[in-house]
Design an enzyme around this catalytic site. Structure first.
Site, PDB file in Angstrom:
ATOM      1  N   HIS A 258      71.721 -71.596 -90.509  1.00 29.26           N
ATOM      2  CA  HIS A 258      72.490 -71.798 -91.731  1.00 29.26           C
ATOM      3  C   HIS A 258      73.179 -73.149 -91.645  1.00 29.26           C
ATOM      4  CE1 HIS A 258      75.469 -71.188 -94.894  1.00 29.26           C
ATOM      5  NE2 HIS A 258      74.694 -70.219 -95.337  1.00 29.26           N
ATOM      6  N   ASP A 312      70.146 -63.482 -95.296  1.00 23.58           N
ATOM      7  CA  ASP A 312      68.852 -63.191 -95.901  1.00 23.58           C
ATOM      8  C   ASP A 312      67.965 -62.354 -94.990  1.00 23.58           C
ATOM      9  OD1 ASP A 312      69.367 -64.740 -98.239  1.00 23.58           O
ATOM     10  OD2 ASP A 312      69.054 -66.544 -97.037  1.00 23.58           O
TER      11      ASP A 312
END
Lengths: 376, 376
Positions: A258, A312
């Site tokens: 991320h 996700d």
């Protein structure tokens, strides 16, 4: 003069909506750690908190929930339209397209007026789940299922998707995944929303545009790709080879890493806990087993690089447990992000400044037109 | 660290699409002065020039025009939808909403592929005029008029709007007003388009979002407001008083002044010439007489401040001569701006960088959730 490519790290707003500490793995909404909100609150209450900056009183909360229930149903013209357009239309395009039309059903047109902020929020929170669920049914060649006001927010959505009323514990977990999607500071879609609203276009135009930005594969859509990636792997024994091959080819592993989090994504941690519970309730699905082994294996190689699973990764497994088709994962992300987008719109226009960046021109000057006959 | 409010003057791209010299009143598309393009070219040729960076060869041009003609017609589902939605839906919302759906009729889905750039351009140039014209007919309670491929681009649009085939000279002037709207460097709507495309969302999502930004009253919409302003004035003798009152109250005079042009807007100059010709052909309309006197009077007060009429001032009068209802002025602006938006999208994704600005957080930390029963 240089170009500020992608505006990386350029602050465009002062904001008090959410805060991320990527080193420590902290995410707060209006100063409240998301762990506390997931533990105690629900998606609608958090939506109110994000947009209006405070938790609602009992009276405010009850009115808010009831106003959303009054806004669940779609106009018949919109349902007919969903039946008429090609089944190949991407669900994110359907969402981007219908949202501006929803403005017609909102009498509070003035974007600077708090009434518009409230009514666009209840209208969008009400109707966006119905659009997604109705579109799914239409794709299956079935009649859309009308919303059921007697159910709570998440239950009603899952009911419209599947035709079955889900167990309370499961719909509550789903509701809490929406909390985790509700807001995440400035990214491409939230930035799009505030650029659009800075022209004093209304919140429907802003949210539709944000959906457009989220539809891009560099932004939303990672959750869907996690599903496809895990499904590429046929057997648990192939996971390590799959990961090593990816790393050797320097390919990205979907659902890992991320931009901001350099430790475990706090949202991923929560959804992973939901998955553990779900696997106790429903048995361990194939995808669940793969995901758990995948994470364990990938971390052997990636932890030192501070690359961890993100939201996700586990969302994909969670939604697949609920038998939600993967092409709806990004629309559900959008549905969860509505309060975040509207909170930023509301905050931005309070001290509005129209976005007007500029360009560096690197073309020619005073070139002449050549008539058609004289061209190549 | 400071916030770059509105990103004023911050360069976000290197671009070779258009150039403005606001001091000298120069506007060039791909280096060619707009005066030369208006004199010699037409809107479709200029669209090709803007998007593909060069004037088309005869063969390319003929194919381009013919491909657009093949794309004029709307799917029946879309026409039914236009009939079904409330008549109160703003035309700009209709446009923003339908454009993402048009992607379903384009088989070239890959945004990085030049095929997508070409097919989205011909699809949008083809269908957007039809959406605008059909919506007008539906608002009038009449059947939409199907496009007529035997007519040229501007003729066909005016025919679908009115049911009458316009004189060639008039439709050519209209076509040239589209050239003047086609591109104007980076502004809020063009910026929105590139932010959206930077996620690798497709050109339909980008253009729909740009339409959303243009719908805001701080951006598009000035042309419509010029019409209403001039109509507020009942008599030519009241113009000076009207202007002086506005100036004394420090109110903005619609259609005057421009962020960049500190001299006469070169586009306004051209449309003013069209108006002179139109008044010779059709007689001087009331609005024309008002506009000419208004300009003369306003300049007595504003010229020293380098405030001149801009494109919107004369566009409003021009469109009203053609009996186009004012609520369609901004949609027609959008229709003209399609090539500019797509040109910037195409240019941006060649060396794409996802837009990821940031925020300065000014809220609290580690605040605790308060249960509903314990709140105010």
């Amino acid at each position: 003069m240089n170009v500020y490519a992608g505006l990386t790290g350029i602050p465009v707003v002062k904001s008090s909506i959410s805060y991320i500490d990527g080193q420590k793995g902290i995410l707060e909404y209006r100063g409240i750690p998301i762990e506390e909100l997931v533990e105690n609150s629900n998606f609608l209450e958090v939506s109110y908190l994000l947009v209006f900056g405070k938790l609602p009183t009992k009276k405010e909360y009850e009115k808010f929930v009831s106003d959303i229930k009054e806004n669940l149903e779609l106009n018949q013209g919109i349902i007919k339209f969903l039946k008429d357009i090609p089944k190949t239309t991407y669900p994110m395009k359907v969402l981007q397209g219908i949202i501006p039309i929803l403005s017609a059903f909102d009498e509070n047109k003035e974007v600077l007026d708090e009434k518009h902020h409230y009514s666009s929020l209840v209208n969008l929170l009400g109707k966006v789940p119905t659009i997604i669920a109705n579109w799914k049914k239409i794709l299956e060649g079935k009649e859309p299922i009308n919303p059921d006001k007697t159910l709570d927010y998440a239950q009603n959505f899952l009911y419209m998707l599947t035709g079955e009323i889900p167990e309370k514990e499961i719909s509550q977990m789903f509701d809490k995944t929406l909390i985790l999607h509700a807001e995440h500071t400035i990214n491409a879609s939230t930035f799009t929303a505030i650029v659009v609203v800075s022209t004093l276009a209304d919140f429907y135009s802003a949210v539709s545009s944000a959906v457009g930005a989220l539809s891009g594969k560099l932004h939303g859509g990672a959750n869907e790709k996690v599903f496809y990636m895990l499904n590429q792997i046929k057997d648990l024994n192939q996971i390590e080879e799959f990961i090593v091959n990816k790393l050797n080819r320097k390919e990205r592993i979907m659902g890992f890493g991320h931009r901001i989090y350099k430790t475990y994504d706090p949202r991923a941690k929560i959804i992973k806990n939901f998955l553990t519970r779900l696997s106790q309730l429903k048995g361990e699905s194939e995808l669940y087993k793969k995901a758990i082994k995948f994470e364990e294996t990938a971390l052997k190689y990636l932890k030192d690089k501070k690359i961890y699973p993100n939201i996700d990764f586990f969302t994909a497994v969670f939604y697949s447990y609920l038998k939600i088709p993967p092409q709806l994962y990004t629309p559900i992300f959008a549905m969860g992000r509505i309060p975040g987008w509207l909170a930023h719109c509301k905050e931005y226009i309070k001290e509005n400044k129209l976005f007007r960046p500029t360009q560096i021109y690197d073309g020619g000057h005073n070139i002449h037109y050549i008539p058609l006959e004289k061209r190549g």
